[in-house]
Design an enzyme around this catalytic site. Structure first.
Site, PDB file in Angstrom:
ATOM      1  N   GLY A 222      48.201  27.809  57.950  1.00 41.84           N
ATOM      2  CA  GLY A 222      49.645  27.879  58.165  1.00 41.84           C
ATOM      3  C   GLY A 222      50.154  29.310  58.053  1.00 41.84           C
ATOM      4  O   GLY A 222      51.024  29.740  58.817  1.00 41.84           O
ATOM      5  N   THR A 223      49.602  30.059  57.121  1.00 44.42           N
ATOM      6  CA  THR A 223      50.036  31.444  56.912  1.00 44.42           C
ATOM      7  C   THR A 223      49.808  32.266  58.182  1.00 44.42           C
ATOM      8  O   THR A 223      50.684  33.022  58.614  1.00 44.42           O
ATOM      9  CB  THR A 223      49.263  32.060  55.726  1.00 44.42           C
ATOM     10  OG1 THR A 223      49.502  31.259  54.573  1.00 44.42           O
ATOM     11  CG2 THR A 223      49.696  33.492  55.456  1.00 44.42           C
TER      12      THR A 223
ATOM     13  N   THR B  18      35.818  33.420  67.396  1.00 39.68           N
ATOM     14  CA  THR B  18      35.205  32.120  67.689  1.00 39.68           C
ATOM     15  C   THR B  18      35.890  31.033  66.863  1.00 39.68           C
ATOM     16  O   THR B  18      36.130  31.200  65.669  1.00 39.68           O
ATOM     17  CB  THR B  18      33.687  32.171  67.388  1.00 39.68           C
ATOM     18  OG1 THR B  18      33.141  33.228  68.185  1.00 39.68           O
ATOM     19  CG2 THR B  18      32.993  30.867  67.719  1.00 39.68           C
TER      20      THR B  18
ATOM     21  N   CYS C 298      51.573  28.501  44.754  1.00 35.82           N
ATOM     22  CA  CYS C 298      51.408  29.956  44.816  1.00 35.82           C
ATOM     23  C   CYS C 298      52.114  30.669  43.674  1.00 35.82           C
ATOM     24  O   CYS C 298      51.818  31.806  43.381  1.00 35.82           O
ATOM     25  CB  CYS C 298      51.928  30.471  46.144  1.00 35.82           C
ATOM     26  SG  CYS C 298      51.200  29.613  47.515  1.00 35.82           S
TER      27      CYS C 298
ATOM     28  N   HIS D  32      45.165  21.452  56.250  1.00 39.40           N
ATOM     29  CA  HIS D  32      44.841  20.899  54.934  1.00 39.40           C
ATOM     30  C   HIS D  32      46.023  20.223  54.245  1.00 39.40           C
ATOM     31  O   HIS D  32      45.879  19.637  53.174  1.00 39.40           O
ATOM     32  CB  HIS D  32      44.204  21.962  54.026  1.00 39.40           C
ATOM     33  CG  HIS D  32      45.124  23.008  53.489  1.00 39.40           C
ATOM     34  ND1 HIS D  32      45.524  23.024  52.175  1.00 39.40           N
ATOM     35  CD2 HIS D  32      45.715  24.069  54.066  1.00 39.40           C
ATOM     36  CE1 HIS D  32      46.310  24.077  51.972  1.00 39.40           C
ATOM     37  NE2 HIS D  32      46.433  24.724  53.110  1.00 39.40           N
TER      38      HIS D  32
ATOM     39  N   ASN E 124      58.538  23.219  50.636  1.00 41.53           N
ATOM     40  CA  ASN E 124      57.317  22.767  49.962  1.00 41.53           C
ATOM     41  C   ASN E 124      57.544  22.422  48.498  1.00 41.53           C
ATOM     42  O   ASN E 124      56.844  21.595  47.927  1.00 41.53           O
ATOM     43  CB  ASN E 124      56.224  23.823  50.081  1.00 41.53           C
ATOM     44  CG  ASN E 124      56.710  25.222  49.790  1.00 41.53           C
ATOM     45  OD1 ASN E 124      57.637  25.718  50.434  1.00 41.53           O
ATOM     46  ND2 ASN E 124      56.105  25.870  48.822  1.00 41.53           N
TER      47      ASN E 124
ATOM     48  N   GLN F 295      54.903  21.559  55.936  1.00 40.45           N
ATOM     49  CA  GLN F 295      55.057  20.394  55.047  1.00 40.45           C
ATOM     50  C   GLN F 295      55.654  19.192  55.751  1.00 40.45           C
ATOM     51  O   GLN F 295      55.602  18.083  55.216  1.00 40.45           O
ATOM     52  CB  GLN F 295      55.934  20.757  53.833  1.00 40.45           C
ATOM     53  CG  GLN F 295      55.305  21.756  52.884  1.00 40.45           C
ATOM     54  CD  GLN F 295      54.065  21.232  52.147  1.00 40.45           C
ATOM     55  OE1 GLN F 295      53.763  20.032  52.156  1.00 40.45           O
ATOM     56  NE2 GLN F 295      53.339  22.131  51.512  1.00 40.45           N
TER      57      GLN F 295
HETATM   58  N1  PLP Z   1      54.268  27.057  54.666  1.00 43.53           N
HETATM   59  C1  PLP Z   1      54.497  26.109  53.764  1.00 43.53           C
HETATM   60  C2  PLP Z   1      55.841  25.444  53.740  1.00 43.53           C
HETATM   61  C3  PLP Z   1      53.514  25.744  52.849  1.00 43.53           C
HETATM   62  O1  PLP Z   1      53.760  24.802  51.941  1.00 43.53           O
HETATM   63  C4  PLP Z   1      52.271  26.414  52.902  1.00 43.53           C
HETATM   64  C5  PLP Z   1      51.224  26.111  51.899  1.00 43.53           C
HETATM   65  O2  PLP Z   1      51.508  25.681  50.786  1.00 43.53           O
HETATM   66  C6  PLP Z   1      52.067  27.385  53.885  1.00 43.53           C
HETATM   67  C7  PLP Z   1      53.087  27.693  54.746  1.00 43.53           C
HETATM   68  C8  PLP Z   1      50.765  28.109  53.995  1.00 43.53           C
HETATM   69  O3  PLP Z   1      49.802  27.267  54.573  1.00 43.53           O
HETATM   70  P1  PLP Z   1      48.249  27.629  54.430  1.00 43.53           P
HETATM   71  O4  PLP Z   1      47.854  27.303  53.042  1.00 43.53           O
HETATM   72  O5  PLP Z   1      47.580  26.740  55.441  1.00 43.53           O
HETATM   73  O6  PLP Z   1      48.127  29.060  54.769  1.00 43.53           O
END
Ligand code: PLP
Length: 393
Positions: free
Chosen positions: A71-72, A236, A324, A200, A150, A178
């Site tokens: 997601g990041t 890849t 985090c 995930h 989140n 989320q």
């Molecule tokens: N955005 C939100 C709202 C999240 O809750 C998270 C992870 O907790 C992320 C982004 C980041 O996702 P990833 O862990 O797949 O990088």
């Protein structure tokens, strides 16, 4: 000891069906999808099928889906692409409650030539649409607002925001990491330009994400390398995880009713019983517009970390603040933005459920939590002082 896992906004268990479809890609089907031979070609075909499944879950077309590592990366790609596409525009807008994947990049850009508006939220974690409207200018390159938070589960009015920005011709990115799989997300209804997902969080494996990029949205790659993903992301592909992600999206479409009814009922039971049994407990976030699986509860005058440690003794996994920020004793930036009083923000716990939680597990948490809070409060100087202060002299 049995683990009672209620930390699904941090990460989820890989669904057994997902694991099963992933396994062949580690031994039998290990070809590179970019290869010319048919051994690789078979994998390319499966990669395309996974793309179709991810697209289907959010109402997109397959060529609007870009696979990423998480997601990041999806959030970073969207934001960096938008500012690269509008090099003359130096104003960017987000909220004060975004995940660090967005918040920290905006802060970085704020130190590197951009004027950043961080929109406030109210005590319930809600955005004021007038604040957003007033902050827009001809110089705005992108607006990033998450679909659902989140930490609190609060859902933002993404459709309304998207329509407003669409009319003004301003690029809109939403972090739906989320939201997807927990509530309906349909890009045909909601005209966002870019939308981030993560495997995930919806019972796929770690190491895979996706970015939806609406057709016609200007795009500039973040990872420059080979011609993978039609030249939009070099590297890849993480094939096994992508195949699993496709399966997880297929399952999510089937299970979304269960998320909204069964998971929500369990969450409501947990929340209502805790509020009934534990004095000085409160829910953080707009209870009317929340993800069905999330509750963020503050227990005044105790430390969230202490609650987590004591629950851990019973195998109960939850979070204080977000995954985090739980390493630090600072109250989370989300609760601070919501102006949650100091004594409550410190004692906040997030429970986030999934379709794998059972009623017995919820009963177990309810049974253990009340004595934990009581015990911690007996040790808390602040709790004792608060009681003394309330006593008439
Ligand atoms: N955005 C939100 C709202 C999240 O809750 C998270 C992870 O907790 C992320 C982004 C980041 O996702 P990833 O862990 O797949 O990088």
């Amino acid at each position: 000891m049995k683990v009672v896992y209620t930390d699904n906004n941090a990460t989820t268990q890989v669904a057994p069906e997902v694991l099963e479809v992933m396994l062949p890609y580690f031994h039998d089907l290990y070809g590179n999808p970019s290869s010319m031979h048919s051994f690789g070609g078979k994998v390319a075909q499966k990669l395309q099928e996974a793309r179709e499944k991810v697209a289907l879950l959010i109402g997109a077309s397959p060529d609007e889906i870009l696979f990423t590592s998480c997601g990041t990366e999806s959030d970073n790609t969207a934001i960096r692409s938008a500012i690269a596409s509008c090099p003359d525009k130096k104003h960017i807008i987000t909220t004060r409650v975004e995940h660090p994947a967005v918040k920290n990049l905006y802060e970085y850009l704020g130190k590197n030539g951009y004027r950043v508006t961080f929109l406030p939220v109210d005590r319930q974690g809600r955005l004021n649409m007038e604040d957003l409207e007033e902050s827009l200018s001809d110089n705005t390159a992108i607006v990033s607002i998450m679909w659902a938070n989140n930490e609190t589960g609060v859902i933002f009015p993404i459709e309304e925001i998207a329509r407003m920005l669409n009319e003004r011709g301003i690029l809109f990115h939403t972090d739906a990491v989320q939201a997807v799989g927990k509530i309906p997300v349909d890009v045909q209804q909601v005209p966002v330009n870019m939308l981030a997902l993560s495997g995930h969080k919806l019972h796929a494996s770690k190491g895979v994400g996706a970015l939806y990029i609406r057709k016609g949205t200007p795009f500039s790659p973040f990872l420059i390398g080979g011609h993978q993903e039609r030249g939009r992301r070099g590297g890849t592909e993480n094939i096994a995880s992508i195949i699993g992600f496709g399966k997880a999206c297929e399952l999510a479409a089937k299970n979304i009713k269960q998320e909204q009814v069964q998971v929500k009922d369990l969450r409501d039971k947990l929340e209502n019983e805790i509020l009934r049994q534990v004095p000085n407990a409160m829910i953080n976030g707009d209870r009317k517009h929340r993800l069905p699986n999330t509750t963020n509860i503050s227990f005044e005058y105790v430390e969230g970390e202490a609650i987590l440690l004591m629950m851990n003794e019973f195998g109960i996994c939850a979070s204080s603040g977000s995954a985090c920020t739980s390493g630090s004793l600072e109250p989370s930036h989300v609760l601070r933005a919501m102006d949650v009083p100091f004594t409550a923000a410190h004692g906040s716990i997030r429970f986030s459920l999934s379709i794998y939680n059972t009623e017995e597990e919820i009963d177990f948490i309810i049974e253990k939590l009340s004595p934990i809070i009581k015990r911690l409060r007996e040790l808390s100087q602040f709790w004792t002082e608060s009681k003394t202060a309330q006593r008439p002299c």
